[in-house]
Scaffold this active site. Structure first.
Site, PDB file in Angstrom:
ATOM      1  N   TRP A 153     -48.048  64.690   5.273  1.00 17.39           N
ATOM      2  CA  TRP A 153     -47.660  66.053   6.104  1.00 17.39           C
ATOM      3  C   TRP A 153     -49.075  66.930   6.321  1.00 17.39           C
ATOM      4  O   TRP A 153     -49.014  67.681   7.172  1.00 17.39           O
ATOM      5  CB  TRP A 153     -46.936  66.911   5.299  1.00 17.39           C
ATOM      6  CG  TRP A 153     -46.760  66.986   3.955  1.00 17.39           C
ATOM      7  CD1 TRP A 153     -46.317  66.548   2.960  1.00 17.39           C
ATOM      8  CD2 TRP A 153     -47.634  68.064   3.345  1.00 17.39           C
ATOM      9  NE1 TRP A 153     -46.537  67.000   1.835  1.00 17.39           N
ATOM     10  CE2 TRP A 153     -47.637  68.113   1.853  1.00 17.39           C
ATOM     11  CE3 TRP A 153     -48.581  68.955   3.922  1.00 17.39           C
ATOM     12  CZ2 TRP A 153     -48.289  68.889   1.136  1.00 17.39           C
ATOM     13  CZ3 TRP A 153     -49.184  69.820   2.882  1.00 17.39           C
ATOM     14  CH2 TRP A 153     -49.050  69.660   1.636  1.00 17.39           C
ATOM     15  N   ASN A 154     -50.043  66.543   5.677  1.00 16.91           N
ATOM     16  CA  ASN A 154     -51.329  67.692   5.729  1.00 16.91           C
ATOM     17  C   ASN A 154     -52.031  67.458   6.825  1.00 16.91           C
ATOM     18  O   ASN A 154     -52.667  68.210   7.387  1.00 16.91           O
ATOM     19  CB  ASN A 154     -51.994  67.642   4.508  1.00 16.91           C
ATOM     20  CG  ASN A 154     -52.781  66.386   4.168  1.00 16.91           C
ATOM     21  OD1 ASN A 154     -52.222  65.348   4.619  1.00 16.91           O
ATOM     22  ND2 ASN A 154     -54.146  66.474   3.874  1.00 16.91           N
ATOM     23  N   PRO A 183     -44.340  58.428   9.621  1.00 20.09           N
ATOM     24  CA  PRO A 183     -45.187  59.986   9.581  1.00 20.09           C
ATOM     25  C   PRO A 183     -44.285  60.392   8.432  1.00 20.09           C
ATOM     26  O   PRO A 183     -43.156  60.163   8.129  1.00 20.09           O
ATOM     27  CB  PRO A 183     -44.976  60.767  10.593  1.00 20.09           C
ATOM     28  CG  PRO A 183     -43.849  60.072  11.414  1.00 20.09           C
ATOM     29  CD  PRO A 183     -43.814  58.567  11.056  1.00 20.09           C
ATOM     30  N   GLY A 205     -51.029  59.517   0.402  1.00 18.71           N
ATOM     31  CA  GLY A 205     -49.944  60.204  -0.474  1.00 18.71           C
ATOM     32  C   GLY A 205     -50.486  60.651  -2.019  1.00 18.71           C
ATOM     33  O   GLY A 205     -51.464  60.660  -2.286  1.00 18.71           O
ATOM     34  N   GLU A 227     -54.771  55.912  -0.586  1.00 13.10           N
ATOM     35  CA  GLU A 227     -55.468  56.915  -0.627  1.00 13.10           C
ATOM     36  C   GLU A 227     -54.510  57.888  -1.273  1.00 13.10           C
ATOM     37  O   GLU A 227     -53.660  58.528  -0.778  1.00 13.10           O
ATOM     38  CB  GLU A 227     -56.099  57.454   0.426  1.00 13.10           C
ATOM     39  CG  GLU A 227     -57.146  58.754   0.148  1.00 13.10           C
ATOM     40  CD  GLU A 227     -57.088  59.554   1.342  1.00 13.10           C
ATOM     41  OE1 GLU A 227     -56.967  60.606   1.175  1.00 13.10           O
ATOM     42  OE2 GLU A 227     -57.973  59.328   2.386  1.00 13.10           O
ATOM     43  N   LEU A 228     -55.022  58.573  -2.625  1.00 11.47           N
ATOM     44  CA  LEU A 228     -53.930  59.092  -3.404  1.00 11.47           C
ATOM     45  C   LEU A 228     -54.568  60.518  -3.785  1.00 11.47           C
ATOM     46  O   LEU A 228     -55.336  61.161  -3.043  1.00 11.47           O
ATOM     47  CB  LEU A 228     -53.694  58.385  -4.672  1.00 11.47           C
ATOM     48  CG  LEU A 228     -53.181  56.973  -4.477  1.00 11.47           C
ATOM     49  CD1 LEU A 228     -52.836  56.206  -5.648  1.00 11.47           C
ATOM     50  CD2 LEU A 228     -52.107  56.828  -3.478  1.00 11.47           C
ATOM     51  N   CYS A 269     -56.665  66.047   0.380  1.00 11.14           N
ATOM     52  CA  CYS A 269     -57.057  65.153  -0.701  1.00 11.14           C
ATOM     53  C   CYS A 269     -58.477  65.452  -1.214  1.00 11.14           C
ATOM     54  O   CYS A 269     -58.884  65.008  -2.358  1.00 11.14           O
ATOM     55  CB  CYS A 269     -56.628  63.709  -0.649  1.00 11.14           C
ATOM     56  SG  CYS A 269     -57.231  62.942   0.940  1.00 11.14           S
ATOM     57  N   GLU A 276     -53.596  68.533  -9.364  1.00 17.11           N
ATOM     58  CA  GLU A 276     -54.016  68.939  -8.094  1.00 17.11           C
ATOM     59  C   GLU A 276     -53.100  70.098  -7.518  1.00 17.11           C
ATOM     60  O   GLU A 276     -51.834  69.939  -7.744  1.00 17.11           O
ATOM     61  CB  GLU A 276     -53.568  67.448  -7.140  1.00 17.11           C
ATOM     62  CG  GLU A 276     -53.933  67.584  -5.836  1.00 17.11           C
ATOM     63  CD  GLU A 276     -53.958  66.429  -4.880  1.00 17.11           C
ATOM     64  OE1 GLU A 276     -54.589  66.068  -4.182  1.00 17.11           O
ATOM     65  OE2 GLU A 276     -52.716  65.643  -5.259  1.00 17.11           O
TER      66      GLU A 276
END
Length: 513
Positions: free
Chosen positions: A150-151, A175, A224, A246-247, A280, A378
Site C-alpha cells: 500500500w505504500n 494491489p 510486504g 521484498e520484505l 521498506c 520496523e
C-alpha cells in the site's frame, strides 16, 4: 515493509465490496470488488491464453507497446498523481517520484530486454562433448502474479509488472486493498494503449484474493511484511512455484567523523521522512561517531523542526503526508512510547495531532539503545532514533545487530574507508553519501539479506528471475557410435584417460613449469 494483508484471513467476505478511504481526510474515495478465488483462477486462465501470443512477439514489438504506455503515463501524470495522493495520503512530490520511476522502467526494460533474453553460447573443455554446439536461452515463465503493497501503489505494484511483461510474461496484479485504485488506472492505460487483451489484469481484494493468486500463477513477486512473506513462500513452495520477496527493513545510516554534516543531515531527513517514512528502505536508525555527534544533532534538530506535515494540497504544500495503513498509527505510537519509557528523549514531535485524517508528527528521538523497539522492530512511520557511538567499529556491530538486512547508508569523506566499511555491512545494498537513490538505478540489483527477503528486483538478476533457463546441446557431426558408448571398449577408455591426464593432470603440470 509493514504488514501486507495479501494472505491474511481477515477482511470482508469474498465477493463483497471494499471501501477505499483518503488517509488524509477519512473520506471514502472509492470501492472495489473483493475478487473470489474462482474469479482469480479465471483471470489467470485468460492471462495464460494471452501470454502465448505476447511471448511470440519479438522484444521490439513489446517495446512499441511500452512506448505507448510511457506516453500515456506522462500525458496523464496529473490524474495519476491526484489518485495516488487521494488513496495513499502521501505528499504530491512522493507521488511524482512513482510516476518518474514507472516512466523510466518502461524505457529501460524495453531497451534492455533484447540483450537480457539473448542466447548465451556455452563452451566446454570436456572431451565427451567435443564438436557439440551448446547454448542457453531464456523462456518466459508464463503468468506472473505481482502482489503489491500500500505504500507505493504505482512504483512497487505496476513497477514490478513492467520487467515481467518485458520478459514475455502475462501479469496478474493484486494491489493492496488499501490502495487499489492506482492499479486499476494502469489497467485502463493498457486498454487505451491497445495492449493485447488480458496480458495485464488487476484483481482487487483482501486475503483470500492474494492466496488465490499465489495458488494459480507461475511466479510470485511479493512486496510486504516478513510475516506475510513467509506465508507466500510456504504456499509457493508447496506448489514448487518460484517467488521473489521484498520484505521488511530496519535500515541504518552511519555518520562518520569526517562527514560533511550539511550533507549528512540532508540525507538523513530525506531517507527517514520521504513518503512519510513508509518505505521498506526508509532510514529507521542512525549511528553517529562521537566527535561529530553534538554538532550533527544540533543541525538535525533545527532542520527536523522545519519539516511540515499535514494534508497534501499540491507541490510544496507539505513534506510529510498521512499514515496510509490505519493500524500503523498504533505501531508508531507504541515505538515512541516504549523508547520514552526506557529513557529516550523526544526532541521533536512524538504525538498524533488532533483533527481529521491519520497523521503522526515527524519525531526525533535521542538517548536510544538496542533495548528499545524503535531500534529493532520496523516502525514504518515518520520517526527517527539517533544513537551516539564511539567509533565506526561500534557502528558496524550495531548495524549488523538486526534480523533485517535490506539497505544501509554511510556518510563520510574518505571514500576508501567508507567502501571498506560498506563491504562489512550485512545488507543487500549500501549507499555512500546517499540514501534510497539506488532504487532509481534500474541496472543495479536491489534485494534483502536475512529476513528482508529472497531474490532481487532490478538489474539482470531482477529481470531474468521472470524467465526459465533452457539449455540446448547439438551434435553437429554425429557418428554412428561414439567411443565411450556401450558396449564398452577398454582401449577407448584408456585413450580417454590419457586425454584427461593431458588436459588436467601431468600435461598441465609440465606446462606450468
Amino acid at each position: 515493509m509493514t504488514q501486507n494483508q495479501a494472505l491474511r484471513a481477515d477482511g470482508p467476505p469474498a465477493g463483497t465490496g471494499i471501501a477505499v478511504d483518503n488517509p488524509a481526510t477519512g473520506a471514502v474515495v472509492g470501492e472495489v470488488p473483493d475478487t473470489s478465488a474462482e474469479e482469480v483462477a479465471q483471470a489467470v486462465e485468460r492471462a495464460r491464453r494471452a501470454q502465448r501470443g505476447w511471448a511470440e512477439l519479438d522484444t521490439r514489438a513489446r517495446a512499441a507497446f511500452f512506448a505507448r504506455g510511457r506516453r500515456w503515463l506522462l500525458a496523464h501524470r496529473e490524474e495519476i498523481a491526484d489518485l495516488i495522493v487521494e488513496e495513499n495520503g502521501k505528499a504530491r512530490e512522493d507521488a511524482v517520484v512513482e510516476i518518474v520511476y514507472c516512466a523510466s522502467a518502461f524505457a529501460y526494460w524495453a531497451k534492455q530486454a533484447r540483450g537480457l533474453l539473448a542466447r548465451t553460447r556455452i563452451r566446454s573443455l570436456s572431451p565427451f562433448v567435443l564438436g557439440r554446439s551448446m547454448y542457453t536461452r531464456r523462456v518466459p515463465r508464463g503468468v506472473v502474479g505481482v502482489i503489491g503493497p500500500w505504500n507505493n501503489p504505482l512504483l512497487n505494484s505496476f513497477g514490478d509488472a513492467v520487467p515481467a511483461l518485458a520478459a514475455g510474461n502475462a501479469v496478474v496484479l493484486k494491489p493492496s486493498e488499501q490502495t487499489p485504485l492506482t492499479a486499476l488506472l494502469m489497467e485502463r492505460m493498457a486498454r487505451e494503449c491497445g495492449w493485447p487483451k488480458d496480458v495485464f489484469q488487476v484483481v482487487t481484494g483482501a486475503g483470500a484474493t492474494g492466496r488465490a493468486v499465489v495458488d494459480t500463477v507461475d511466479f510470485v513477486m511479493f512486496t510486504g511484511s516478513t510475516r506475510t512473506g513467509r506465508l507466500v513462500a510456504a504456499r509457493a513452495g508447496e506448489r514448487l512455484v518460484p517467488c521473489s520477496l521484498e520484505l521488511g527493513g530496519k535500515d541504518a545510516l552511519v555518520v562518520l567523523a569526517d562527514a560533511n554534516l550539511e550533507r549528512a543531515v540532508s540525507v538523513t531527513i530525506q531517507g527517514a521522512l520521504s513518503n512519510g517514512g513508509q518505505m521498506c528502505t526508509s532510514v529507521e536508525r542512525v549511528y553517529v561517531e562521537e566527535p561529530v555527534y553534538d554538532a550533527y544533532l544540533t543541525l538535525l534538530r533545527e532542520r527536523f523542526r522545519q519539516v511540515t506535515s499535514g494534508r497534501p494540497a499540491g507541490l510544496g504544500s507539505v513534506d510529510v503526508g498521512a499514515v496510509t495503513f490505519p493500524p500503523q498509527l498504533a505501531v508508531i505510537q507504541d515505538h515512541v512510547d516504549d523508547a520514552v519509557r526506557k529513557g529516550a528523549r523526544v526532541l521533536a514531535g512524538g504525538h498524533t495531532p488532533e483533527g481529521p485524517g491519520r497523521f503522526f508528527e515527524p519525531t526525533l528521538l535521542v538517548d536510544v539503545d538496542h533495548g528499545m523497539k524503535c531500534m529493532r522492530e520496523e516502525t514504518f512511520g515518520p520517526t527517527l532514533p539517533v544513537m551516539k557511538v564511539a567509533d565506526a567499529e561500534e557502528a558496524l556491530r550495531l548495524v549488523n545487530d538486526s534480523t533485517y538486512g535490506l539497505q544501509a547508508s554511510i556518510i563520510g569523506s574518505d571514500m576508501k574507508r567508507a567502501r571498506r566499511l560498506a563491504e562489512r555491512f550485512e545488507a543487500g545494498c549500501v549507499t555512500i553519501n546517499d540514501a534510497q537513490t539506488n532504487y532509481m538505478a534500474l541496472g543495479l540489483p536491489m534485494g534483502g539479506w536475512k529476513e528482508s527477503g529472497l531474490g532481487v528486483r532490478h538489474g539482470a538478476e531482477g529481470f531474468r528471475k521472470y524467465t526459465r533457463l533452457q539449455a540446448i546441446s547439438t551434435n553437429r557431426f554425429p557418428m554412428r557410435r561414439d567411443m565411450h558408448m556401450i558396449p564398452y571398449e577398454p582401449s577407448a577408455y584408456r585413450f580417454v584417460l590419457r586425454l584427461v591426464d593431458a588436459m588436467y593432470g601431468t600435461g598441465l603440470r609440465r606446462r606450468a613449469k
